[in-house]
Design a protein around this motif. Structure first.
Motif, PDB file in Angstrom:
ATOM      1  N   GLY A   1       0.757  -1.065   0.220  1.00 14.56           N
ATOM      2  CA  GLY A   1       0.077   0.113  -0.040  1.00 14.56           C
ATOM      3  C   GLY A   1       0.847   1.324  -0.125  1.00 14.56           C
ATOM      4  O   GLY A   1       2.024   1.056   0.728  1.00 14.56           O
TER       5      GLY A   1
ATOM      6  N   GLN B   1      -3.802   2.513   3.294  1.00 11.93           N
ATOM      7  CA  GLN B   1      -4.199   1.657   1.997  1.00 11.93           C
ATOM      8  C   GLN B   1      -4.158   0.179   1.921  1.00 11.93           C
ATOM      9  O   GLN B   1      -4.636  -0.702   1.555  1.00 11.93           O
ATOM     10  N   ALA B   2      -3.055  -0.402   2.925  1.00 11.54           N
ATOM     11  CA  ALA B   2      -2.525  -1.607   3.085  1.00 11.54           C
ATOM     12  C   ALA B   2      -3.781  -2.231   3.785  1.00 11.54           C
ATOM     13  O   ALA B   2      -4.326  -3.297   3.733  1.00 11.54           O
TER      14      ALA B   2
ATOM     15  N   PHE C   1      -6.703  -2.955   1.354  1.00  6.88           N
ATOM     16  CA  PHE C   1      -6.536  -4.142   0.744  1.00  6.88           C
ATOM     17  C   PHE C   1      -7.022  -5.383   1.427  1.00  6.88           C
ATOM     18  O   PHE C   1      -7.618  -6.171   0.973  1.00  6.88           O
TER      19      PHE C   1
END
Length: 258
Positions: A170, A175-176, A179
């Motif tokens: 990410g 963002q990771a 996911f």
């Protein structure tokens, strides 16, 4: 009547509460590591409650990206990094006003969806050897300190070579987390603060990664030399380091900095 000198007038505007009337509010632009969002939303609201004439605007992202922006002259008033090295570099290069200040120590967590069959409590990071784990999300180590810690922890557990081809990076820790929460990864190594907050807290489970498996994640802040409201930034930093800010940080999984 003596007129206030300009510097005193500026300090008065920063430090004295306003009545929130029709006048324009003082704005504080904060660049903060993505892992801080759950805690900083509350901290910013508490600070604004004590300073009715102030609006705290926070941009969340990867610490490395903010460091690069500040080096290129971005007018962030306050930079709250996910590590201590990047603020220290700004100070060493003469791009900061004053010194850097540590404000918290973060923890890394291994997160999976609630329905995952992985035995996290028993296996820890070795659970990622399970062939059903097709993708593992982490923040990009090139820009995010928690990504660096994730790589270090995987190496310490002896699983990095196996997991590396499955890594999904990410742009930042948030963002990771997206996911993993969306199902695009079956597991994620994330800041504990994100694992404890919605929606991950309700839709998944986690275990702490041993702190001994990676370098301490000491998070520090600094006021960039390009800050437009350095006095207000110092007031916010003092609040963050004070009893109320510290209590909110602890509630979101952070410890005091070493």
């Amino acid at each position: 009547m003596r007129r206030l000198r300009p510097i005193n007038l500026a300090l008065a505007l920063v430090l004295l509460p306003r009545d929130g009337g029709a006048g324009e509010r003082d704005r504080l632009a904060v660049a903060a590591a993505a892992n801080l969002k759950p805690a900083l939303v509350e901290i910013a609201a508490a600070f604004e409650a004590k300073h009715p004439g102030v609006e705290v605007r926070v941009t969340y992202g990867a610490s490395g990206a903010f460091h690069a922006q500040i080096r290129n002259g971005a007018p962030h008033d306050l930079f709250l990094s996910a590590d201590a090295a990047l603020p220290a570099k700004l100070v060493a290069d003469g791009l900061a006003s004053g010194s850097a200040f540590p404000y918290a120590e973060g923890r890394l967590a291994l997160w999976v969806p609630r329905t995952s069959p992985l035995a996290l409590e028993r296996d820890g990071l070795r659970a990622l050897l399970d062939p059903r784990v097709l993708k593992v999300a982490i923040a990009n180590p090139a820009a995010a300190p928690y990504g660096v810690a994730a790589e270090e922890a995987l190496r310490a557990a002896g699983v990095f070579e196996h997991v590396q081809p499955r890594l999904v990076l990410g742009q930042n820790a948030a963002q990771a987390a997206q996911f993993a929460h969306s199902g695009n990864a079956q597991a994620a190594l994330l800041p504990l603060s994100l694992a404890l907050a919605p929606p991950l807290a309700g839709d998944g489970r986690h275990v702490l990664v041993p702190a001994s498996s990676h370098a301490p994640i000491v998070q520090a802040g600094v006021i960039p030399a390009t800050a437009r409201s350095p006095g207000l930034a110092r007031a916010f930093a003092d609040f963050l380091l004070g009893p109320e800010g510290g209590a909110l940080l602890r509630r979101h999984g952070y410890g005091p900095p070493r």
